[in-house]
Scaffold this motif. Structure first.
Motif, PDB file in Angstrom:
ATOM      1  N   GLU A 177       0.837  -1.193   0.000  1.00 38.44           N
ATOM      2  CA  GLU A 177       0.000   0.000   0.000  1.00 38.44           C
ATOM      3  C   GLU A 177       0.882   1.258   0.000  1.00 38.44           C
ATOM      4  O   GLU A 177       0.573   2.255  -0.657  1.00 38.44           O
ATOM      5  CB  GLU A 177      -0.907  -0.045   1.249  1.00 38.44           C
ATOM      6  CG  GLU A 177      -1.757   1.181   1.505  1.00 38.44           C
ATOM      7  CD  GLU A 177      -2.636   1.558   0.316  1.00 38.44           C
ATOM      8  OE1 GLU A 177      -2.964   0.680  -0.507  1.00 38.44           O
ATOM      9  OE2 GLU A 177      -2.977   2.761   0.214  1.00 38.44           O
ATOM     10  N   ALA A 178       2.005   1.186   0.704  1.00 41.48           N
ATOM     11  CA  ALA A 178       2.898   2.351   0.814  1.00 41.48           C
ATOM     12  C   ALA A 178       3.405   2.793  -0.562  1.00 41.48           C
ATOM     13  O   ALA A 178       3.579   3.988  -0.806  1.00 41.48           O
ATOM     14  CB  ALA A 178       4.068   2.017   1.721  1.00 41.48           C
ATOM     15  N   PHE A 179       3.629   1.849  -1.465  1.00 39.30           N
ATOM     16  CA  PHE A 179       4.135   2.207  -2.794  1.00 39.30           C
ATOM     17  C   PHE A 179       3.059   2.921  -3.618  1.00 39.30           C
ATOM     18  O   PHE A 179       3.354   3.787  -4.430  1.00 39.30           O
ATOM     19  CB  PHE A 179       4.666   0.966  -3.533  1.00 39.30           C
ATOM     20  CG  PHE A 179       5.849   0.313  -2.848  1.00 39.30           C
ATOM     21  CD1 PHE A 179       6.742   1.072  -2.118  1.00 39.30           C
ATOM     22  CD2 PHE A 179       6.077  -1.054  -2.950  1.00 39.30           C
ATOM     23  CE1 PHE A 179       7.840   0.494  -1.478  1.00 39.30           C
ATOM     24  CE2 PHE A 179       7.172  -1.647  -2.325  1.00 39.30           C
ATOM     25  CZ  PHE A 179       8.056  -0.874  -1.588  1.00 39.30           C
ATOM     26  N   ARG A 180       1.807   2.528  -3.379  1.00 43.22           N
ATOM     27  CA  ARG A 180       0.706   3.232  -4.044  1.00 43.22           C
ATOM     28  C   ARG A 180       0.520   4.612  -3.421  1.00 43.22           C
ATOM     29  O   ARG A 180       0.287   5.599  -4.117  1.00 43.22           O
ATOM     30  CB  ARG A 180      -0.606   2.443  -3.883  1.00 43.22           C
ATOM     31  CG  ARG A 180      -0.845   1.427  -4.979  1.00 43.22           C
ATOM     32  CD  ARG A 180      -2.279   0.892  -4.894  1.00 43.22           C
ATOM     33  NE  ARG A 180      -2.477   0.087  -3.695  1.00 43.22           N
ATOM     34  CZ  ARG A 180      -2.203  -1.204  -3.620  1.00 43.22           C
ATOM     35  NH1 ARG A 180      -1.732  -1.836  -4.677  1.00 43.22           N
ATOM     36  NH2 ARG A 180      -2.400  -1.877  -2.506  1.00 43.22           N
ATOM     37  N   ALA A 181       0.677   4.656  -2.092  1.00 43.33           N
ATOM     38  CA  ALA A 181       0.439   5.906  -1.347  1.00 43.33           C
ATOM     39  C   ALA A 181       1.392   7.019  -1.784  1.00 43.33           C
ATOM     40  O   ALA A 181       1.043   8.195  -1.719  1.00 43.33           O
ATOM     41  CB  ALA A 181       0.586   5.646   0.145  1.00 43.33           C
ATOM     42  N   LEU A 182       2.584   6.643  -2.239  1.00 43.80           N
ATOM     43  CA  LEU A 182       3.557   7.647  -2.704  1.00 43.80           C
ATOM     44  C   LEU A 182       2.930   8.578  -3.731  1.00 43.80           C
ATOM     45  O   LEU A 182       3.166   9.780  -3.727  1.00 43.80           O
ATOM     46  CB  LEU A 182       4.734   6.939  -3.393  1.00 43.80           C
ATOM     47  CG  LEU A 182       5.888   6.438  -2.536  1.00 43.80           C
ATOM     48  CD1 LEU A 182       6.918   5.778  -3.433  1.00 43.80           C
ATOM     49  CD2 LEU A 182       6.507   7.583  -1.750  1.00 43.80           C
ATOM     50  N   PHE A 183       2.105   7.988  -4.620  1.00 44.69           N
ATOM     51  CA  PHE A 183       1.513   8.783  -5.694  1.00 44.69           C
ATOM     52  C   PHE A 183       0.269   9.555  -5.228  1.00 44.69           C
ATOM     53  O   PHE A 183      -0.148  10.497  -5.880  1.00 44.69           O
ATOM     54  CB  PHE A 183       1.192   7.894  -6.908  1.00 44.69           C
ATOM     55  CG  PHE A 183       2.437   7.490  -7.655  1.00 44.69           C
ATOM     56  CD1 PHE A 183       2.873   8.227  -8.743  1.00 44.69           C
ATOM     57  CD2 PHE A 183       3.198   6.413  -7.234  1.00 44.69           C
ATOM     58  CE1 PHE A 183       4.041   7.886  -9.403  1.00 44.69           C
ATOM     59  CE2 PHE A 183       4.367   6.057  -7.893  1.00 44.69           C
ATOM     60  CZ  PHE A 183       4.784   6.803  -8.983  1.00 44.69           C
ATOM     61  N   SER A 184      -0.313   9.137  -4.105  1.00 45.33           N
ATOM     62  CA  SER A 184      -1.463   9.882  -3.579  1.00 45.33           C
ATOM     63  C   SER A 184      -1.000  11.068  -2.746  1.00 45.33           C
ATOM     64  O   SER A 184      -1.562  12.150  -2.827  1.00 45.33           O
ATOM     65  CB  SER A 184      -2.323   8.993  -2.676  1.00 45.33           C
ATOM     66  OG  SER A 184      -2.633   7.804  -3.312  1.00 45.33           O
ATOM     67  N   GLN A 196      -1.217   6.603   8.697  1.00 45.21           N
ATOM     68  CA  GLN A 196      -2.114   6.566   7.528  1.00 45.21           C
ATOM     69  C   GLN A 196      -1.812   5.391   6.603  1.00 45.21           C
ATOM     70  O   GLN A 196      -2.661   4.958   5.840  1.00 45.21           O
ATOM     71  CB  GLN A 196      -1.944   7.858   6.717  1.00 45.21           C
ATOM     72  CG  GLN A 196      -2.806   8.994   7.205  1.00 45.21           C
ATOM     73  CD  GLN A 196      -2.639  10.222   6.348  1.00 45.21           C
ATOM     74  OE1 GLN A 196      -1.525  10.562   5.983  1.00 45.21           O
ATOM     75  NE2 GLN A 196      -3.728  10.874   6.028  1.00 45.21           N
ATOM     76  N   VAL A 197      -0.557   4.941   6.625  1.00 44.44           N
ATOM     77  CA  VAL A 197      -0.130   3.906   5.672  1.00 44.44           C
ATOM     78  C   VAL A 197       0.442   2.711   6.439  1.00 44.44           C
ATOM     79  O   VAL A 197       1.425   2.846   7.185  1.00 44.44           O
ATOM     80  CB  VAL A 197       0.952   4.472   4.705  1.00 44.44           C
ATOM     81  CG1 VAL A 197       1.313   3.441   3.651  1.00 44.44           C
ATOM     82  CG2 VAL A 197       0.475   5.758   4.059  1.00 44.44           C
ATOM     83  N   GLY A 198      -0.166   1.563   6.215  1.00 45.01           N
ATOM     84  CA  GLY A 198       0.253   0.359   6.940  1.00 45.01           C
ATOM     85  C   GLY A 198       1.598  -0.197   6.471  1.00 45.01           C
ATOM     86  O   GLY A 198       1.994   0.013   5.322  1.00 45.01           O
ATOM     87  N   ASN A 199       2.265  -0.885   7.359  1.00 41.34           N
ATOM     88  CA  ASN A 199       3.515  -1.591   7.044  1.00 41.34           C
ATOM     89  C   ASN A 199       4.577  -0.722   6.359  1.00 41.34           C
ATOM     90  O   ASN A 199       5.318  -1.207   5.497  1.00 41.34           O
ATOM     91  CB  ASN A 199       3.238  -2.803   6.145  1.00 41.34           C
ATOM     92  CG  ASN A 199       2.616  -3.936   6.936  1.00 41.34           C
ATOM     93  OD1 ASN A 199       2.996  -4.166   8.093  1.00 41.34           O
ATOM     94  ND2 ASN A 199       1.664  -4.618   6.332  1.00 41.34           N
ATOM     95  N   LEU A 200       4.636   0.536   6.773  1.00 50.05           N
ATOM     96  CA  LEU A 200       5.574   1.466   6.145  1.00 50.05           C
ATOM     97  C   LEU A 200       7.024   1.025   6.331  1.00 50.05           C
ATOM     98  O   LEU A 200       7.846   1.132   5.416  1.00 50.05           O
ATOM     99  CB  LEU A 200       5.344   2.864   6.750  1.00 50.05           C
ATOM    100  CG  LEU A 200       5.852   4.051   5.991  1.00 50.05           C
ATOM    101  CD1 LEU A 200       5.454   4.012   4.529  1.00 50.05           C
ATOM    102  CD2 LEU A 200       5.325   5.335   6.632  1.00 50.05           C
ATOM    103  N   ASP A 201       7.322   0.509   7.535  1.00 50.72           N
ATOM    104  CA  ASP A 201       8.703   0.081   7.814  1.00 50.72           C
ATOM    105  C   ASP A 201       9.150  -1.014   6.841  1.00 50.72           C
ATOM    106  O   ASP A 201      10.272  -1.008   6.343  1.00 50.72           O
ATOM    107  CB  ASP A 201       8.848  -0.366   9.272  1.00 50.72           C
ATOM    108  CG  ASP A 201       7.787  -1.386   9.686  1.00 50.72           C
ATOM    109  OD1 ASP A 201       6.741  -1.479   8.996  1.00 50.72           O
ATOM    110  OD2 ASP A 201       8.004  -2.094  10.686  1.00 50.72           O
ATOM    111  N   LYS A 202       8.224  -1.919   6.541  1.00 45.93           N
ATOM    112  CA  LYS A 202       8.567  -3.024   5.620  1.00 45.93           C
ATOM    113  C   LYS A 202       8.782  -2.474   4.211  1.00 45.93           C
ATOM    114  O   LYS A 202       9.689  -2.914   3.490  1.00 45.93           O
ATOM    115  CB  LYS A 202       7.469  -4.077   5.612  1.00 45.93           C
ATOM    116  CG  LYS A 202       7.389  -4.815   6.933  1.00 45.93           C
ATOM    117  CD  LYS A 202       6.644  -6.125   6.768  1.00 45.93           C
ATOM    118  CE  LYS A 202       6.710  -6.922   8.064  1.00 45.93           C
ATOM    119  NZ  LYS A 202       5.418  -7.007   8.736  1.00 45.93           N
ATOM    120  N   ALA A 203       7.941  -1.535   3.818  1.00 44.09           N
ATOM    121  CA  ALA A 203       8.087  -0.929   2.485  1.00 44.09           C
ATOM    122  C   ALA A 203       9.429  -0.196   2.389  1.00 44.09           C
ATOM    123  O   ALA A 203      10.123  -0.278   1.372  1.00 44.09           O
ATOM    124  CB  ALA A 203       6.930   0.018   2.213  1.00 44.09           C
TER     125      ALA A 203
END
Ligand SMILES: Nc1ncnc2c1ncn2[C@@H]1O[C@H](COP(=O)(O)OP(=O)(O)OP(=O)(O)O)[C@@H](O)[C@H]1O
Ligand SMILES: [Mg+2]
Length: 237
Positions: A177-184, A196-203
């Motif tokens: 989700e974090a990779f998609r969130a970059l563009f939002s 706001q964005v789950g698993n950010l540390d893993k991304a």
């Protein structure tokens, strides 16, 4: 300085996402990056216009078939890293960008149909190698993979590439989700809000692993072109 081109004639393969992730990680390590947004839809320019785009990233758009080679040459003479994001098509502009690349990254998703499109990108690289009498390093990057499961189809595709002497990145960009969130939201993974964005540390660790592998690949395959490049690579590690 090195020109890294993201190419795959298949739309939606993950070119723009991977290009932004790589550029952001290099920029956060302190290296200036010029991104040539060579897609008429300008997805990278739209990302850069949102908040928190690192100050050491410059995005250039409105690039055409006639200007792309000059744009690449100007950018590599000025910036430590040049990243080119291409449209999902096989055009003259794509061919010209590939002809000037120090590394072509071919993002593909783990399906047979996607692998076939990836093979088309490799065909295009081979054609440019013949046309320009130079070897053009390239590697396949599996994108949107599941971090927990390695499906058989994916393993089969990886084996097929290896059998044909095609190198793949060890790191894959997982479906996140974090990779998609970059563009939002714009900015970098590091500037996103973990609430706001789950698993950010893993991304973030996934993105860093990928960027480190790109830098290692550039060092190993292309070799240093001078002290300055060595310094930049050391900075980016
Ligand atoms: N690792 C990922 N995790 C989650 N979503 C992803 C990932 N990679 C890409 N996507 C999503 O997949 C879609 C296509 O990705 P992207 O735009 O990067 O592909 P592209 O190859 O640049 O497409 P085009 O050929 O249209 O330029 C987008 O909605 C993007 O948010
Ligand atoms: Mg794109």
């Amino acid at each position: 300085m090195p020109c890294i081109v993201f190419a795959n004639p298949k739309g939606g393969a993950g070119k723009s996402t991977s290009a932004v992730i790589l550029s952001s990680e290099l920029a956060l390590k302190g290296a200036a990056v010029t991104i040539l947004d060579a897609d008429p839809n300008k997805p990278v320019s739209a990302w850069a216009k949102r908040a928190n785009c690192p100050a050491n990233i410059t995005v250039l758009a409105d690039i055409s078939e006639t200007t792309i080679i000059d744009e690449i040459e100007a950018a590599v003479s000025k910036t430590p890293f040049v990243v080119v994001d291409l449209e999902g098509t096989a055009s003259m502009m794509v061919a010209y960008a590939i002809s000037r690349a120090d590394l072509v990254i071919i993002p593909i998703q783990g399906s047979q149909l996607d692998a076939e499109q990836g093979a088309k990108a490799i065909g295009l690289i081979k054609q440019q190698e013949r046309a320009f009498h130079r070897s053009i390093p390239f590697a396949v990057l599996f994108t949107r993979t599941n971090s927990a499961i390695k499906p058989r189809t994916l393993l089969h595709i990886q084996q097929e590439f290896t059998t044909h002497g095609v190198r793949s990145f060890e790191s894959q960009l997982n479906e996140r989700e974090a990779f998609r969130a970059l563009f939002s939201f714009g900015g970098t993974l590091e500037s996103l809000d973990p609430k706001q964005v789950g698993n950010l540390d893993k991304a973030i660790s996934n993105a860093r692993e990928f960027a480190a592998e790109v830098v290692a690949m550039l060092r190993g395959e292309v070799g240093p072109k001078g002290d300055e490049k060595e310094e930049v690579m050391a900075d980016a590690r």
